[in-house]
Design a protein around this motif. Structure first.
Motif, PDB file in Angstrom:
ATOM      1  N   ALA A  60      49.454  89.749 -36.528  1.00  0.00           N
ATOM      2  CA  ALA A  60      48.118  89.281 -36.885  1.00  0.00           C
ATOM      3  C   ALA A  60      47.153  89.873 -35.851  1.00  0.00           C
ATOM      4  N   ALA A  61      45.866  89.723 -36.078  1.00  0.00           N
ATOM      5  CA  ALA A  61      44.877  90.251 -35.127  1.00  0.00           C
ATOM      6  C   ALA A  61      45.099  89.636 -33.746  1.00  0.00           C
ATOM      7  N   ASP A  71      45.154  92.260 -40.367  1.00  0.00           N
ATOM      8  CA  ASP A  71      43.799  91.879 -40.765  1.00  0.00           C
ATOM      9  C   ASP A  71      42.871  93.088 -40.710  1.00  0.00           C
ATOM     10  N   GLU A  72      42.927  93.850 -39.631  1.00  0.00           N
ATOM     11  CA  GLU A  72      42.098  95.046 -39.506  1.00  0.00           C
ATOM     12  C   GLU A  72      42.508  96.092 -40.540  1.00  0.00           C
ATOM     13  N   GLN A  99      43.797  95.626 -43.513  1.00  0.00           N
ATOM     14  CA  GLN A  99      43.277  95.231 -44.820  1.00  0.00           C
ATOM     15  C   GLN A  99      41.753  95.346 -44.880  1.00  0.00           C
ATOM     16  N   ALA A 100      41.068  94.984 -43.795  1.00  0.00           N
ATOM     17  CA  ALA A 100      39.606  95.087 -43.760  1.00  0.00           C
ATOM     18  C   ALA A 100      39.152  96.540 -43.888  1.00  0.00           C
TER      19      ALA A 100
END
Length: 187
Positions: free
Chosen positions: A96-97, A125-126, A128-129
Motif C-alpha cells: 500500500a502507499a 495506490d499510486e 492505479q492513480a
C-alpha cells in the motif's frame, strides 16, 4: 585543517550515499512501469491483495516477516526461493502507499541482494492513480533456489550476507579452466 576534515567527511558520506543509491531506489509509478518493461520483477508484499501489478509475485508474508524480525535467514531463503524471486536481478517491492513492511524489506534487502532493489513508495495506490493496468491475482513462478552465505565482517563485528547465486553469474569472474584431451579418431 578542520575545514578539510569536514569536507572529507561530507565527501565520504556523499560517496556512500551515491553507492547505496546505485543499488537501491525509490520509484514512482512511471519509473516502476519502465523498470518492469526492462525486465524487473514486481514483488507485492501485502497479505491479501485485491489488485496487483500484472506479473507481480508474492512471497509468503509470514516467512518474510520472520526474517525482518531477525529469526534467521532461512525464512527469507525459503520465501524468495519458493516464490521464484531471484535477488540477483532487479526487483520492485510494493504494498500500500508508504507500506512500512515494504520499506523495511527494501532497506534490508539493499544490503543483501546483488540485483537492484527498488521500492514503489506510493504502492498500488499510486500505480492505479497513474491509470496503469492491474491484475486480479499474483503470478506463480517456478522456484529459484537461493542460499544466503556469510560475507565479510562489517563495522561493529556483525557479519553481512549475500546471495550465493550472483557469484556464479558475475561476468568479471572467469570460469575454471578445463583441460581437453586430444582424441584421435580412426580415419
Amino acid at each position: 585543517m578542520l575545514a578539510f576534515r569536514i569536507l572529507s567527511r561530507v565527501a565520504l558520506v556523499a560517496l556512500g550515499a551515491s553507492a547505496l543509491g546505485a543499488q537501491a531506489e525509490s520509484l514512482s509509478a512511471a519509473a516502476t512501469h519502465a523498470a518492469l518493461a526492462r525486465g524487473a520483477l514486481a514483488w507485492d508484499v501485502r497479505s491479501a491483495p485485491a489488485a496487483v501489478i500484472p506479473g507481480a509475485v508474492q512471497a509468503a508474508p509470514g516467512d518474510v516477516q520472520r526474517w525482518l524480525e531477525g529469526q534467521g535467514a532461512q525464512w527469507l531463503e525459503q520465501a524468495v526461493s519458493a516464490a521464484g524471486i531471484d535477488l540477483s536481478r532487479d526487483v520492485v517491492l510494493y504494498g500500500a502507499a508508504g507500506d512500512p513492511q515494504a520499506q523495511a524489506l527494501h532497506q534490508r534487502l539493499t544490503r543483501l541482494a546483488s540485483g537492484r532493489v527498488h521500492w514503489l513508495v506510493g504502492g498500488i495506490d499510486e500505480w492505479q492513480a497513474a491509470g496503469l493496468p492491474t491484475a486480479a491475482q499474483t503470478t506463480r513462478r517456478l522456484p529459484v533456489p537461493q542460499r544466503l552465505v556469510p560475507h565479510a565482517q562489517v563495522e561493529g563485528g556483525q557479519s553481512a550476507s549475500e546471495m550465493a547465486a550472483p557469484g556464479l553469474r558475475r561476468s568479471d569472474v572467469s570460469p575454471p579452466e578445463r583441460s581437453v584431451a586430444a582424441v584421435s579418431l580412426p580415419g
